[in-house]
Design a protein around this motif. Structure first.
Motif, PDB file in Angstrom:
ATOM      1  N   LEU A 329      12.143  83.940 -26.968  1.00 36.79           N
ATOM      2  CA  LEU A 329      13.558  84.107 -27.304  1.00 36.79           C
ATOM      3  C   LEU A 329      14.309  84.788 -26.167  1.00 36.79           C
ATOM      4  CD1 LEU A 329      15.957  83.977 -29.211  1.00 36.79           C
ATOM      5  CD2 LEU A 329      15.159  86.113 -30.274  1.00 36.79           C
ATOM      6  N   THR A 330      13.701  85.815 -25.578  1.00 41.81           N
ATOM      7  CA  THR A 330      14.334  86.495 -24.448  1.00 41.81           C
ATOM      8  C   THR A 330      14.506  85.550 -23.274  1.00 41.81           C
ATOM      9  OG1 THR A 330      13.303  88.576 -25.133  1.00 41.81           O
ATOM     10  CG2 THR A 330      14.164  88.469 -22.892  1.00 41.81           C
ATOM     11  N   ALA A 331      13.479  84.733 -23.016  1.00 39.68           N
ATOM     12  CA  ALA A 331      13.571  83.752 -21.934  1.00 39.68           C
ATOM     13  C   ALA A 331      14.685  82.749 -22.208  1.00 39.68           C
ATOM     14  CB  ALA A 331      12.233  83.024 -21.775  1.00 39.68           C
ATOM     15  N   LEU A 332      14.828  82.361 -23.472  1.00 37.92           N
ATOM     16  CA  LEU A 332      15.895  81.423 -23.850  1.00 37.92           C
ATOM     17  C   LEU A 332      17.265  82.037 -23.603  1.00 37.92           C
ATOM     18  CD1 LEU A 332      16.606  78.687 -25.315  1.00 37.92           C
ATOM     19  CD2 LEU A 332      16.724  80.037 -27.410  1.00 37.92           C
ATOM     20  N   ILE A 333      17.432  83.304 -23.976  1.00 41.44           N
ATOM     21  CA  ILE A 333      18.717  83.987 -23.779  1.00 41.44           C
ATOM     22  C   ILE A 333      19.051  84.098 -22.298  1.00 41.44           C
ATOM     23  CG2 ILE A 333      19.878  86.209 -24.047  1.00 41.44           C
ATOM     24  CD1 ILE A 333      18.375  86.537 -26.702  1.00 41.44           C
ATOM     25  N   VAL A 334      18.042  84.450 -21.492  1.00 44.18           N
ATOM     26  CA  VAL A 334      18.263  84.566 -20.048  1.00 44.18           C
ATOM     27  C   VAL A 334      18.642  83.218 -19.454  1.00 44.18           C
ATOM     28  CG1 VAL A 334      17.145  85.051 -17.837  1.00 44.18           C
ATOM     29  CG2 VAL A 334      16.767  86.570 -19.787  1.00 44.18           C
ATOM     30  N   LEU A 335      17.938  82.158 -19.866  1.00 44.54           N
ATOM     31  CA  LEU A 335      18.241  80.821 -19.355  1.00 44.54           C
ATOM     32  C   LEU A 335      19.652  80.395 -19.733  1.00 44.54           C
ATOM     33  CD1 LEU A 335      17.049  78.236 -17.955  1.00 44.54           C
ATOM     34  CD2 LEU A 335      16.619  77.397 -20.270  1.00 44.54           C
ATOM     35  N   TYR A 336      20.047  80.642 -20.984  1.00 42.16           N
ATOM     36  CA  TYR A 336      21.398  80.290 -21.434  1.00 42.16           C
ATOM     37  C   TYR A 336      22.444  81.034 -20.607  1.00 42.16           C
ATOM     38  CZ  TYR A 336      25.117  78.935 -24.690  1.00 42.16           C
ATOM     39  OH  TYR A 336      26.264  78.400 -25.234  1.00 42.16           O
ATOM     40  N   ALA A 337      22.239  82.345 -20.437  1.00 42.42           N
ATOM     41  CA  ALA A 337      23.205  83.156 -19.682  1.00 42.42           C
ATOM     42  C   ALA A 337      23.318  82.672 -18.243  1.00 42.42           C
ATOM     43  CB  ALA A 337      22.805  84.624 -19.724  1.00 42.42           C
ATOM     44  N   LEU A 338      22.171  82.380 -17.617  1.00 41.34           N
ATOM     45  CA  LEU A 338      22.177  81.895 -16.249  1.00 41.34           C
ATOM     46  C   LEU A 338      22.923  80.573 -16.135  1.00 41.34           C
ATOM     47  CD1 LEU A 338      21.135  81.980 -13.292  1.00 41.34           C
ATOM     48  CD2 LEU A 338      19.079  80.813 -14.096  1.00 41.34           C
ATOM     49  N   THR A 339      22.652  79.657 -17.064  1.00 46.88           N
ATOM     50  CA  THR A 339      23.314  78.353 -17.051  1.00 46.88           C
ATOM     51  C   THR A 339      24.814  78.497 -17.250  1.00 46.88           C
ATOM     52  OG1 THR A 339      21.310  77.375 -18.009  1.00 46.88           O
ATOM     53  CG2 THR A 339      23.311  76.042 -18.057  1.00 46.88           C
ATOM     54  N   MET A 340      25.219  79.365 -18.162  1.00 48.12           N
ATOM     55  CA  MET A 340      26.638  79.564 -18.448  1.00 48.12           C
ATOM     56  C   MET A 340      27.369  80.137 -17.233  1.00 48.12           C
ATOM     57  SD  MET A 340      28.302  81.682 -21.643  1.00 48.12           S
ATOM     58  CE  MET A 340      27.627  83.254 -21.089  1.00 48.12           C
ATOM     59  N   ILE A 341      26.751  81.087 -16.560  1.00 47.50           N
ATOM     60  CA  ILE A 341      27.379  81.674 -15.369  1.00 47.50           C
ATOM     61  C   ILE A 341      27.516  80.629 -14.267  1.00 47.50           C
ATOM     62  CG2 ILE A 341      27.074  83.371 -13.527  1.00 47.50           C
ATOM     63  CD1 ILE A 341      25.698  85.163 -15.645  1.00 47.50           C
ATOM     64  N   LEU A 342      26.469  79.846 -14.053  1.00 43.89           N
ATOM     65  CA  LEU A 342      26.522  78.802 -13.026  1.00 43.89           C
ATOM     66  C   LEU A 342      27.588  77.761 -13.349  1.00 43.89           C
ATOM     67  CD1 LEU A 342      22.720  78.202 -12.298  1.00 43.89           C
ATOM     68  CD2 LEU A 342      24.397  79.283 -10.791  1.00 43.89           C
ATOM     69  N   THR A 343      27.775  77.472 -14.630  1.00 40.07           N
ATOM     70  CA  THR A 343      28.759  76.468 -15.033  1.00 40.07           C
ATOM     71  C   THR A 343      30.179  76.903 -14.692  1.00 40.07           C
ATOM     72  OG1 THR A 343      27.314  75.772 -16.830  1.00 40.07           O
ATOM     73  CG2 THR A 343      29.586  75.072 -16.964  1.00 40.07           C
ATOM     74  N   MET A 379      24.251  73.058 -24.138  1.00 41.48           N
ATOM     75  CA  MET A 379      25.377  73.840 -24.656  1.00 41.48           C
ATOM     76  C   MET A 379      26.003  74.702 -23.560  1.00 41.48           C
ATOM     77  SD  MET A 379      25.536  72.772 -27.702  1.00 41.48           S
ATOM     78  CE  MET A 379      24.476  71.388 -28.074  1.00 41.48           C
ATOM     79  N   ALA A 380      25.166  75.446 -22.845  1.00 48.05           N
ATOM     80  CA  ALA A 380      25.687  76.338 -21.807  1.00 48.05           C
ATOM     81  C   ALA A 380      26.262  75.556 -20.637  1.00 48.05           C
ATOM     82  CB  ALA A 380      24.584  77.276 -21.321  1.00 48.05           C
ATOM     83  N   GLY A 381      25.740  74.347 -20.397  1.00 44.43           N
ATOM     84  CA  GLY A 381      26.239  73.534 -19.297  1.00 44.43           C
ATOM     85  C   GLY A 381      27.646  73.015 -19.506  1.00 44.43           C
ATOM     86  N   SER A 382      28.132  73.055 -20.761  1.00 43.75           N
ATOM     87  CA  SER A 382      29.516  72.653 -21.044  1.00 43.75           C
ATOM     88  C   SER A 382      30.408  73.848 -21.350  1.00 43.75           C
ATOM     89  CB  SER A 382      29.546  71.686 -22.233  1.00 43.75           C
ATOM     90  OG  SER A 382      28.925  70.463 -21.910  1.00 43.75           O
ATOM     91  N   ALA A 383      29.800  75.006 -21.571  1.00 38.97           N
ATOM     92  CA  ALA A 383      30.565  76.192 -21.984  1.00 38.97           C
ATOM     93  C   ALA A 383      31.220  76.849 -20.785  1.00 38.97           C
ATOM     94  CB  ALA A 383      29.651  77.176 -22.713  1.00 38.97           C
TER      95      ALA A 383
END
Length: 433
Positions: A329-343, A379-383
């Motif tokens: 779950l922590t890895a998922l949160i980190v991946l989402y945050a990283l993707t969102m920032i890059l987007t 989701m994060a790639g469009s956010a």
């Protein structure tokens, strides 16, 4: 790292820097990176050929043709005229209902043409009702992006992640497989925009936008053009409109029922519209958006290079090394945050290609299903809500509404955090590790 990995990393960093610099068209940047990788032998011609003929490219190109057929038939103009009448009767509530209707269509049609067609209507109706257009143009962009997260074909990000996951050996996503995550995301985001976007804009919402929209809008180096020019009235042709709508619904239904992949059903539908003379071959070519398609194809080549050179695996090893003591779950949160920032910094297509191979390898290294990680990237790639340049639709309303950069930060940053939390909860519920 070996020579191929070093070359791929140099190309990747250069392409990312050029996209951030934003002085050269992004499709040209992506093609340049692909050309270097091809000339240096990191990727082979057959792999480049596969990128340009990937299912994501075929599906998007075909859907662009079908959408253009709907536009040429005059059906969209009829729908817009009905929406204008509704707004005149209902006032501000009608405008929000109009935004919701556009959002529903954005579940199945690319968000960019929906905003291009809808933004001038929303602006003019708001002005006629003596309401500030700024209050509604930014939510229009955000709602179409949120709605695009509800189905596999709602945004090019979803199609591209699905395609890159297939390259990495993962099964394809179904048409509505991500809907249980996308719908809560869209509803939470829409409710937030309805309740708080006007308050957060404050005085800016009451400021008038420019009366004349001239020049071209530039987004990520891709020329989008004057949104008003896309609103050219089309005469209503009932037979062609009925045929185009039937083909569109049929293509979606075949994919939803797993009769055929969306790339196959949409491609067959586009060809059928030409054979039925709903659109001519020249008109079909005119409906394509080559800048978007070439950008995606070029970035797919870079993604393939990351995979075949082992760079994605190396990056994942480094990422996992910092997360080895944490739960999935922590890895998922980190991946989402990283993707969102890059987007927020890069195009959604770029981020999808960069992060998808890492997401698959990360899940494999943790011994869990890659599915929740792939949905998080979708989701994060469009956010991309906190800047006016994170998504093409933001660029369109940014100039049309005469917004300031900080207007997007004030409204978009809380929206990022809300969708982040909702997405993580929904992914946990519907895509177990």
């Amino acid at each position: 790292m070996n020579v191929d990995q070093i070359l791929t990393l140099i190309v990747l960093v250069t392409v990312v820097a050029a996209l951030i610099w934003d002085k050269v068209r992004s499709d040209v940047v992506a093609l340049s990176g692909a050309a270097v990788l091809l000339m240096t032998g990191v990727v082979q011609p057959v792999e480049v050929q596969g990128a340009f003929a990937s299912p994501a490219i075929i599906a998007l190109a075909s859907l662009f043709v079908i959408a253009y057929a709907l536009e040429l038939s005059g059906l969209l103009d009829r729908a817009i005229a009905a929406a204008v009448t509704m707004c005149q009767r209902m006032g501000a509530a009608g405008l929000w209902l109009l935004l919701a209707i556009i959002g529903v269509f954005s579940c199945f049609l690319n968000s960019t043409p929906m905003v291009v067609l809808g933004a001038p209507v929303v602006r003019d109706v708001a002005t006629a009702l003596k309401l500030p257009p700024k209050r509604y143009l930014m939510p229009l962009s955000y709602i179409t992006v949120l709605a695009g997260c509800c189905t596999l074909i709602g945004t090019s990000t979803n199609l591209l992640v699905d395609d890159m996951a297939r390259v990495a050996g993962q099964p394809r996503f179904g048409m509505f497989e991500i809907t249980p995550v996308g719908v809560p995301l869209a509803l939470a985001g829409g409710l937030y925009l309805f309740l708080f976007s006007g308050k957060l804009l404050g005085r800016a919402a009451a400021e008038p936008g420019p009366k004349v929209l001239d020049g071209n809008i530039q987004g990520r180096g891709i020329q989008i053009g004057d949104a008003a020019l896309f609103a050219e009235p089309r005469p209503f042709q009932p037979v062609k409109a009925a045929l185009a709508a039937a083909v569109f619904i049929g293509a979606i239904a075949m994919a939803a029922l797993n009769i055929a992949p969306i790339a196959a059903s949409a491609f067959a539908g586009a060809v059928l519209l030409i054979l039925l003379r709903v659109v001519t071959a020249d008109e079909a070519y005119g409906g394509l958006r080559p800048q978007i398609l070439i950008l995606i194809a070029g970035m797919v080549v870079i993604g393939i290079a990351m995979e075949v050179s082992g760079l994605a695996a190396t990056a994942t090893t480094a990422l996992v090394g910092s997360l080895h003591d944490f739960a999935p779950l922590t890895a998922l949160i980190v991946l989402y945050a990283l993707t969102m920032i890059l987007t927020e910094l890069l195009s959604n297509a770029t981020v999808a290609v960069l992060v998808t191979p890492i997401a698959v390898a990360l899940a494999d290294s943790l011994g869990v299903s890659p599915r929740p990680f792939l949905v998080a990237v979708m989701m994060a790639g469009s956010a991309a809500f906190a800047t006016p340049f994170g998504y093409q639709t933001n660029v369109i309303v940014y100039q049309m509404g005469n917004y300031r950069y900080m207007d997007f930060v004030r409204v978009g940053l809380p929206l990022n955090l809300i969708t982040f939390a909702v997405a993580i909860l929904a992914i946990q519920r519907f895509f177990p590790f």
